[in-house]
Scaffold this active site. Structure first.
Site, PDB file in Angstrom:
ATOM      1  N   ASP A 105       0.842  -1.207   0.000  1.00  0.00           N
ATOM      2  CA  ASP A 105       0.000   0.000   0.000  1.00  0.00           C
ATOM      3  C   ASP A 105       0.878   1.258   0.000  1.00  0.00           C
ATOM      4  O   ASP A 105       1.834   1.326   0.772  1.00  0.00           O
ATOM      5  CB  ASP A 105      -0.868   0.083   1.259  1.00  0.00           C
ATOM      6  N   LYS A 160     -14.739   0.303  -0.299  1.00  0.00           N
ATOM      7  CA  LYS A 160     -14.971  -1.072   0.153  1.00  0.00           C
ATOM      8  C   LYS A 160     -15.363  -1.054   1.616  1.00  0.00           C
ATOM      9  O   LYS A 160     -14.665  -0.522   2.465  1.00  0.00           O
ATOM     10  CB  LYS A 160     -13.752  -1.967  -0.102  1.00  0.00           C
ATOM     11  N   HIS A 193      -3.884  -1.448  -6.735  1.00  0.00           N
ATOM     12  CA  HIS A 193      -5.302  -1.756  -6.575  1.00  0.00           C
ATOM     13  C   HIS A 193      -6.186  -0.511  -6.589  1.00  0.00           C
ATOM     14  O   HIS A 193      -7.352  -0.584  -6.223  1.00  0.00           O
ATOM     15  CB  HIS A 193      -5.535  -2.533  -5.274  1.00  0.00           C
ATOM     16  N   ARG A 243     -12.370   3.004  -5.660  1.00  0.00           N
ATOM     17  CA  ARG A 243     -13.102   1.958  -4.937  1.00  0.00           C
ATOM     18  C   ARG A 243     -13.502   2.443  -3.547  1.00  0.00           C
ATOM     19  O   ARG A 243     -12.732   3.098  -2.867  1.00  0.00           O
ATOM     20  CB  ARG A 243     -12.226   0.711  -4.818  1.00  0.00           C
ATOM     21  N   ASP A 303      -0.584  -2.770  -4.344  1.00  0.00           N
ATOM     22  CA  ASP A 303      -1.787  -2.796  -3.499  1.00  0.00           C
ATOM     23  C   ASP A 303      -2.436  -1.419  -3.604  1.00  0.00           C
ATOM     24  O   ASP A 303      -2.181  -0.688  -4.571  1.00  0.00           O
ATOM     25  CB  ASP A 303      -1.430  -3.195  -2.057  1.00  0.00           C
ATOM     26  N   ASP A 304      -3.263  -1.045  -2.606  1.00  0.00           N
ATOM     27  CA  ASP A 304      -3.932   0.251  -2.701  1.00  0.00           C
ATOM     28  C   ASP A 304      -2.920   1.382  -2.834  1.00  0.00           C
ATOM     29  O   ASP A 304      -1.907   1.414  -2.138  1.00  0.00           O
ATOM     30  CB  ASP A 304      -4.779   0.504  -1.448  1.00  0.00           C
TER      31      ASP A 304
END
Ligand SMILES: *[C@@H]1O[C@H](CO)[C@@H](O)[C@H](O)[C@H]1NC(C)=O
Ligand SMILES: *[C@@H]1O[C@H](CO)[C@@H](O)[C@H](O)[C@H]1NC(C)=O
Length: 332
Positions: free
Chosen positions: A181, A256, A223, A254, A201-202
Site C-alpha cells: 500500500d 470497500k 489496486h 473503490r 496494493d492500494d
C-alpha cells in the site's frame, strides 16, 4: 548617536538571544540522532541504518529536516517500522533523495499474509506541516502510515516498487511485491498531492478519517484509490479525490465496506477529474461485501458519494445489490 545605536543593537540582540535549539544537527549515523533532534535544523547525510533498527526522529516544533543523501536500511526480518518522524509544524525536505527499503530481500509474494515477517509500515509519518520530495524504493510491504497531529501536506513524493511486479525465486510465479500500500491514511486534515506511486496494493487506503484530499497523483500497477476497507464504528467524511491518473490498476476508484461492519458512515466523498486507463477489473466499484467482492452486501455502513456516480442514489443510504462498476476505461 552611534553609541545609542550600539546600545539598541545590544538590547535587541539580548532580547533575541538564540534559543539553545537554534542550531543545526547533522545525522550521519544512528549515534548522531539524539543530539541532532535537539536542534531545529536537522541535516541527514547518506548512511545505512543497521538491520533490525528503525531511524526515529522525535523533532522539536518547527524543525526543518533536510535529507542530503540516500538512506538504506539493513536487511533482517522484523516488524519495523524502518523510519518514523514525529513533530509539529515540521518542514521535511527530501530533496529527491531515496529511502531504500531493501524490498527484494523480503519479497515472497505474500506481503503481510505470511512468509517472512516484513517491516510494515516502512515509514510512519506523525508530523504536521510539510513532507516533500522523498523517493521510496522497494518497500518490504506497506509504505506510509500517516497519523498527523495537525494539518499536513505530503507532496512531490515517489514510491517506486515497480520491481515488485516481477516474480522472484520465492514468489511462485506471482508478483514478488505484495501488500505494498502506498499511503494508509486513517487520519484528519491531510493533503497528498503531485506524487507518483508504483506498487502492488492500494495507492491510498482511508479506513476512517476526515478532511483528506488526494489530488494530482499518478497511481500505477496497484489496486487503485480506496476508501476502506471500512470496519465497524468508522466515520469517513469530506474526502476529495481529484485529478489523479490511475494506470494499470485492478480498479481505479473503490469504496470497500466490510459486509459485517456496523455503525459506520461514509459520506462526502467527492471524485472529480480522475482518469483510469488499463484498469484490469472495475473502473469504479462500491463493494459492500468486502472482502467477499461480489458476495452478499452488508447494510451496516451508511454510504454517500458526490457527485452521485450511479443513477439510483437517493437519500444517504445507498445499498447496491452486489457491486457496481463502470467501464474499464473511466473518466469521472
Ligand atoms: C537489502 O537487500 C536488497 C535486495 O537484495 C538490496 O537491494 C539492498 O541494497 C540491501 N540493503 C542493504 C542495506 O544491504
Ligand atoms: C474538507 O477538507 C478540506 C481538506 O481536504 C478542507 O480544506 C476543508 O476545510 C474541509 N471542509 C470542511 C467543511 O471541514
Amino acid at each position: 548617536m552611534q553609541s545609542t545605536f550600539a546600545l539598541l543593537l545590544l538590547v535587541a540582540s539580548t532580547l533575541a538571544a538564540p534559543a539553545a535549539s537554534d542550531c543545526t544537527g547533522t545525522i550521519s549515523s544512528m549515534g548522531d540522532v539524539d543530539a541532532a533532534v535537539k536542534c531545529t535544523t536537522v541535516n541527514i547525510n547518506s548512511f545505512t541504518v543497521p538491520a533490525g533498527q528503525g531511524l526515529t526522529l522525535n523533532l522539536l516544533d518547527a524543525t526543518t529536516v533536510n535529507l542530503n543523501g540516500d538512506l538504506k536500511f539493513g536487511n533482517v526480518s522484523w516488524a519495523g517500522p524502518l523510519f518514523t518522524v514525529s513533530g509539529k509544524s515540521i518542514t521535511f525536505n527530501g530533496n529527491g533523495h531515496t529511502l531504500d527499503g531493501g524490498g527484494p530481500f523480503y519479497w515472497d509474494g505474500l506481503g503481510g499474509n505470511g512468509g517472512v515477517v516484513k517491516p510494515a509500515p516502512m515509514i510512519k509519518i506523525k508530523i504536521s506541516g510539510t513532507y516533500k520530495n522523498v523517493r521510496v524504493l522497494n518497500s518490504p510491504a506497506r509504505v506510509y502510515s500517516v497519523s498527523n497531529p495537525a494539518p499536513l501536506t505530503m507532496t512531490g513524493l515517489t514510491i517506486d516498487n515497480s520491481f515488485g511486479d516481477l516474480p522472484n525465486s520465492k514468489s511462485g510465479g506471482i508478483a514478488a511485491g505484495h501488500n505494498t500500500d502506498g499511503f494508509d491514511a486513517s487520519t484528519h486534515d491531510l493533503t497528498i498531492s503531485n506524487s507518483v506511486i508504483m506498487n502492488q496494493d492500494d495507492c491510498l487506503a482511508i479506513n476512517k478519517g476526515t478532511n483528506i484530499a488526494f489530488t494530482g497523483n499518478t497511481c500505477s500497477g496497484g489496486h487503485g484509490i480506496s476508501v476502506g476497507s471500512i470496519d465497524s464504528d468508522a466515520t469517513v467524511n469530506n474526502i476529495t479525490i481529484s485529478n489523479n491518473k490511475i494506470i494499470n490498476n485492478d480498479q481505479a476508484l473503490r469504496i470497500k465496506t466490510k459486509s459485517a461492519a456496523t455503525g459506520s458512515t461514509v459520506s462526502g466523498i467527492t471524485y472529480s477529474g480522475n482518469t483510469g486507463t488499463g484498469i484490469k477489473k472495475f473502473g469504479v466499484i462500491i463493494d459492500q461485501s468486502y472482502p467477499d467482492t461480489l458476495g452478499t452486501p452488508g447494510t451496516g455502513v451508511k454510504l454517500s458519494v458526490s457527485p452521485c456516480i450511479f443513477t439510483s442514489c437517493s437519500g444517504h443510504r445507498l445499498i447496491l445489490p452486489t457491486v457496481a462498476h463502470l467501464s474499464h476505461d473511466t473518466k469521472l
